[in-house]
Every structure is written in structure tokens, then in C-alpha cells.
Scaffold this motif. Structure first.
Motif, short mmCIF file in Angstrom:
data_model
loop_
_atom_site.label_atom_id
_atom_site.label_comp_id
_atom_site.label_asym_id
_atom_site.label_seq_id
_atom_site.Cartn_x
_atom_site.Cartn_y
_atom_site.Cartn_z
N ALA A 130 0.83 -1.21 0.00
CA ALA A 130 0.00 0.00 0.00
C ALA A 130 0.86 1.25 0.00
CB ALA A 130 -0.91 -0.01 1.22
N TRP A 131 1.94 1.22 0.77
CA TRP A 131 2.86 2.38 0.80
C TRP A 131 3.48 2.59 -0.57
CZ3 TRP A 131 8.36 2.61 0.48
CH2 TRP A 131 8.91 3.85 0.78
N GLY A 132 3.77 1.50 -1.29
CA GLY A 132 4.32 1.64 -2.63
C GLY A 132 3.37 2.34 -3.57
N GLU A 133 2.07 2.08 -3.42
CA GLU A 133 1.11 2.78 -4.27
C GLU A 133 0.98 4.25 -3.87
OE1 GLU A 133 -2.88 1.36 -5.99
OE2 GLU A 133 -3.44 2.37 -4.12
N VAL A 134 0.90 4.49 -2.56
CA VAL A 134 0.70 5.85 -2.08
C VAL A 134 1.93 6.72 -2.35
CG1 VAL A 134 0.33 7.25 -0.01
CG2 VAL A 134 -0.94 5.12 -0.33
N THR A 213 -17.17 4.06 11.60
CA THR A 213 -16.85 5.15 10.67
C THR A 213 -15.91 4.68 9.57
OG1 THR A 213 -17.09 6.76 12.46
CG2 THR A 213 -15.89 7.48 10.50
N ALA A 214 -14.93 3.85 9.96
CA ALA A 214 -13.97 3.33 8.98
C ALA A 214 -14.68 2.50 7.92
CB ALA A 214 -12.90 2.51 9.68
N GLY A 215 -15.67 1.72 8.33
CA GLY A 215 -16.42 0.92 7.37
C GLY A 215 -17.23 1.78 6.43
N TYR A 216 -17.83 2.83 6.97
CA TYR A 216 -18.61 3.74 6.12
C TYR A 216 -17.71 4.42 5.10
CZ TYR A 216 -21.11 7.94 4.72
OH TYR A 216 -21.68 8.95 3.98
N GLU A 217 -16.56 4.88 5.55
CA GLU A 217 -15.64 5.55 4.62
C GLU A 217 -15.12 4.59 3.55
OE1 GLU A 217 -13.85 8.94 7.71
OE2 GLU A 217 -12.66 7.16 7.20
N LEU A 218 -14.93 3.33 3.93
CA LEU A 218 -14.45 2.34 2.96
C LEU A 218 -15.53 2.04 1.92
CD1 LEU A 218 -12.05 0.54 2.23
CD2 LEU A 218 -13.06 -1.26 3.65
N ARG A 219 -16.77 1.90 2.36
CA ARG A 219 -17.86 1.69 1.41
C ARG A 219 -18.03 2.88 0.50
NH1 ARG A 219 -20.72 0.47 6.04
NH2 ARG A 219 -22.26 2.11 5.57
N LEU A 220 -17.86 4.06 1.05
CA LEU A 220 -17.97 5.29 0.26
C LEU A 220 -16.89 5.32 -0.81
CD1 LEU A 220 -19.48 7.99 -0.02
CD2 LEU A 220 -17.78 8.99 1.54
N GLY A 232 -13.42 14.34 2.66
CA GLY A 232 -12.44 14.43 3.73
C GLY A 232 -11.73 13.13 4.06
N VAL A 233 -11.94 12.06 3.29
CA VAL A 233 -11.26 10.80 3.56
C VAL A 233 -9.84 10.87 3.00
CG1 VAL A 233 -11.26 8.31 3.15
CG2 VAL A 233 -13.44 9.54 3.44
N ASP A 234 -8.86 10.59 3.85
CA ASP A 234 -7.46 10.53 3.41
C ASP A 234 -7.24 9.17 2.75
OD1 ASP A 234 -4.69 10.32 3.14
OD2 ASP A 234 -4.29 11.45 4.98
N LEU A 235 -7.30 9.15 1.42
CA LEU A 235 -7.26 7.89 0.70
C LEU A 235 -5.93 7.15 0.89
CD1 LEU A 235 -9.01 8.80 -2.68
CD2 LEU A 235 -10.02 7.88 -0.59
N GLY A 236 -4.83 7.87 0.95
CA GLY A 236 -3.54 7.23 1.14
C GLY A 236 -3.44 6.53 2.48
N ARG A 237 -3.80 7.25 3.53
CA ARG A 237 -3.75 6.64 4.86
C ARG A 237 -4.73 5.48 4.97
NH1 ARG A 237 -3.96 10.80 9.70
NH2 ARG A 237 -2.03 11.38 8.61
N GLN A 238 -5.90 5.65 4.34
CA GLN A 238 -6.89 4.58 4.36
C GLN A 238 -6.38 3.33 3.66
OE1 GLN A 238 -10.35 4.74 1.72
NE2 GLN A 238 -11.66 4.58 3.53
N THR A 239 -5.68 3.51 2.54
CA THR A 239 -5.13 2.37 1.80
C THR A 239 -4.17 1.58 2.67
OG1 THR A 239 -5.32 3.57 -0.29
CG2 THR A 239 -3.82 1.69 -0.25
N VAL A 240 -3.29 2.27 3.38
CA VAL A 240 -2.32 1.59 4.24
C VAL A 240 -3.03 0.85 5.37
CG1 VAL A 240 -0.37 1.93 5.80
CG2 VAL A 240 -0.49 3.23 3.66
N ARG A 241 -4.00 1.50 6.00
CA ARG A 241 -4.73 0.86 7.11
C ARG A 241 -5.49 -0.37 6.64
NH1 ARG A 241 -6.70 6.15 8.70
NH2 ARG A 241 -8.72 5.45 7.90
#
Length: 346
Positions: A130-134, A213-220, A232-241
Motif C-alpha cells: 500500500a505504501w508503494g502505491e501511495v 466510521t472506517a467501514g462507512y468511509e471504505l464503502r464510500l 475528507g477521507v485521506d485515501l492514502g492513509r486509508q489504503t495503508v490501514r
């Protein structure tokens, strides 16, 4: 009454249901072409999956398969694909074996630390993709797949040479003593406390997906990543998590297999049942929805377990069950492709 009618109507029009029915129809035609009775073949699969002690075998097989279905479903829920389950599974299994073998601590402590260490290492390895993509723009689809190869090479080398048990003729580590193994949950069956660990993970994943909240943001993100970023979702941080969580589940599956079934890390033993790819198919069948992926994983596990009994009773190769899995996924993909195709052609 109205709700029941609505549920029946939804089920009857479900593309997944029609894909399964179509898969079994094609399987029946293949069986007929090979000179066998499809009714007898499917009956043997059903009996081999749920009759008597076979049910325990199906449950035991479902634990790693459902676990790997979650590995694929967690990122797929957000439109991401983790194809590195094999490498993450291997790392988790090897780390669990090493901690259980060499940590100077009581058995229960070794067992607990082995499971947590396996999840941490595999999660970190998935997060590296994930870090490689971000950071560098390497597509997740490619990085997760390619990172499996170093994991396979390193674990194979360690099991074959520096960590190998010289008393056996196999490329495997020393045997884990009983104090650091996962206890049997149901006596007389292969079902261990790994089932309880998986149920806890399932509860956490489903709760997060439905209520968190994390599940809602992921579905979104899965519906519209641009809108998620705008919201307002930080896509990079979300990808790593998300990739860390996915890899951690793969590490848990590897630990369960090594500590509860094989009791040592053997080169190739974790990959030969193809749990990763069966789990990926289950997640695809459910289109990333966690509960659907769990149900699909249970279905595939029963299908595969029943395939062994079918092969013994009818002389039809159990590869038929793998063909059924592939055909079901293919029909579902065709259904969605046709729905997206414009009615007026090009």
C-alpha cells in the motif's frame, strides 16, 4: 408478510443465485458428457460435506478459506485488490512457528505472542504494498502480487536450510511442542480454537463495516473514490490501514494452520490447498460484502470437502468442484458485464 415477499423476490432475482444455479447446470452437463449421473454426483457432494463426521471436516476447512475470503473482501469493499494473500499467509505461518519454537516463555504466552506476531508481520508486509502505491504510484494490484514472490522465496529458503529439522526428509521446521499449539475445540474433530479466533475477527469486520466510521468511509470509497476524497477521507492513509488489516487476517490464518493443524512450517504446505484463490473467488462472488464473502467461503469449503467424498464414491475427479467455483464466478462476471453494456451497442 410484505417483508417476507420482498425477501423472496430479492433472492429470486439475485445474480449470485442465478450464477450458482447456472454453474451447477453446466457442471451437470459436464458430468453427463463424462458418462456419470449428475444427481448421484451432487448427492455424494452434499453427503460428503455435511453427513456425520464430514461436517466437522467442512468446518475445519472453512476456517482458513473464510479467513482468506475476508483477506480479499476487506480491501475489495473499497475498490482495492489484494492479490498478495499467498505471501502474507506464508509469512504469518513462518513467524508463528518461529515464535512458538524459540520464544523462552510458557506455552500459553508463546501461543499468544506467536499469533500476534504473525498478524503484525503479515499486516506490515501488506501495508508495504500500500505504501508503494501511495508513495510511488505502483498499482496495488501489481505490488501485492509481486511481493508474494520474495515472501515465497525467503520462507522456502529458511524452511529448507537454516531452520530445517534434520531428522525429517522434508523441508520443514522443528515440530512445535504441545504447550504452544492451538487446543482442539471439539474433541475428536480437527476443529481447534482457531474457529473462535476467526469468529472474533468476523464480528470485528462485520461490525466495522456496518456500524463503524472506517467501514462507512471504505464503502464510500468503493462507490466513488473522488467523492470520498472530497468528503475528507485521506485515501492514502486509508489504503495503508486497510491493507494492514487485510494482511493481518492472512497472518492469522497462517498461524491457525501452523499452530492448530500442521504443528510446524513446511515449505509448500500452506499453499497447496489454494486457500488464497478460493477465498478471492468467494469475495468476488459476494462483490466484497463481508457477510456475503463469509457465506460464499462456507459454500466453497463445503463444496471442496464434498468433492473428496464424491471422488471416492463415483470416480468423478474432485476437480469438478473447482470447475464449479470457476464457472459460477465467470457467470457472475458475465452478468455484470452485460448489465453495464449499453443497450444500443457501441
Amino acid at each position: 408478510m410484505t417483508a417476507a415477499v420482498g425477501l423472496l423476490r430479492t433472492t429470486a432475482t439475485s445474480p449470485v443465485l442465478w450464477a450458482i444455479l447456472g454453474g451447477f447446470l453446466i457442471g451437470a452437463l459436464i458430468t453427463l458428457a463424462a458418462g456419470h449421473d449428475p444427481v448421484s454426483v451432487y448427492w455424494e457432494i452434499l453427503q460428503g460435506a455435511v453427513a456425520g463426521p464430514n461436517l466437522a471436516e467442512s468446518i475445519a476447512r472453512a476456517v482458513p478459506l473464510v479467513g482468506m475470503a475476508l483477506v480479499a473482501a476487506i480491501p475489495l469493499r473499497g475498490g482495492m485488490v489484494n492479490l498478495g494473500g499467498d505471501g502474507q499467509l506464508l509469512l504469518g505461518g513462518l513467524v508463528a512457528a518461529l515464535v512458538a519454537l524459540y520464544l523462552p516463555a510458557p506455552g500459553l504466552v508463546r501461543l499468544t505472542v506467536a499469533i500476534l506476531a504473525a498478524m503484525a508481520v503479515s499486516g506490515a508486509y501488506a501495508a508495504l504494498a500500500a505504501w508503494g502505491e501511495v508513495r510511488f504510484g505502483v498499482p496495488l494490484l501489481i505490488s501485492t502480487l509481486l511481493l508474494s514472490y520474495p515472501a515465497k522465496g525467503v520462507t522456502s529458503y529458511l524452511a529448507r536450510f537454516p531452520l530445517r529439522d534434520p531428522s525429517t526428509g522434508m523441508p520443514e521446521t522443528f515440530r512445535i511442542d504441545e504447550a504452544a499449539r492451538l487446543p482442539v475445540l471439539v474433541p475428536g474433530t480437527p476443529i481447534t480454537w482457531g474457529l473462535v479466533l476467526l469468529v472474533l475477527v468476523i464480528a470485528a469486520v462485520v461490525f466495522t463495516d456496518r456500524r463503524g466510521t472506517a467501514g462507512y468511509e471504505l464503502r464510500l470509497r468503493g462507490l466513488n473514490s473522488r467523492f470520498a476524497a472530497y468528503g475528507g477521507v485521506d485515501l492514502g492513509r486509508q489504503t495503508v490501514r486497510v491493507l494492514f488489516a487485510s494482511g493481518a487476517v492472512a497472518g492469522l490464518v497462517g498461524a491457525i494452520l501452523v499452530l492448530g493443524d500442521q504443528f510446524r512450517f513446511t515449505d509448500g504446505a500452506l499453499l497447496s490447498p489454494a486457500y488464497t484463490w478460493s477465498g478471492l473467488m468467494a469475495a468476488l462472488l459476494a462483490m466484497g460484502e463481508p457477510v456475503g464473502a463469509i457465506c460464499a467461503g462456507l459454500f466453497f469449503a463445503a463444496l471442496q470437502t464434498g468433492g473428496f467424498a464424491m471422488e471416492r464414491a463415483t470416480e468423478v475427479p474432485r476437480v469438478l468442484t473447482l470447475v464449479l467455483q470457476a464457472v459460477i464466478i465467470l457467470l457472475l462476471a458475465m452478468r455484470h458485464g452485460l448489465r453495464r453494456q449499453p443497450s444500443g451497442g457501441r
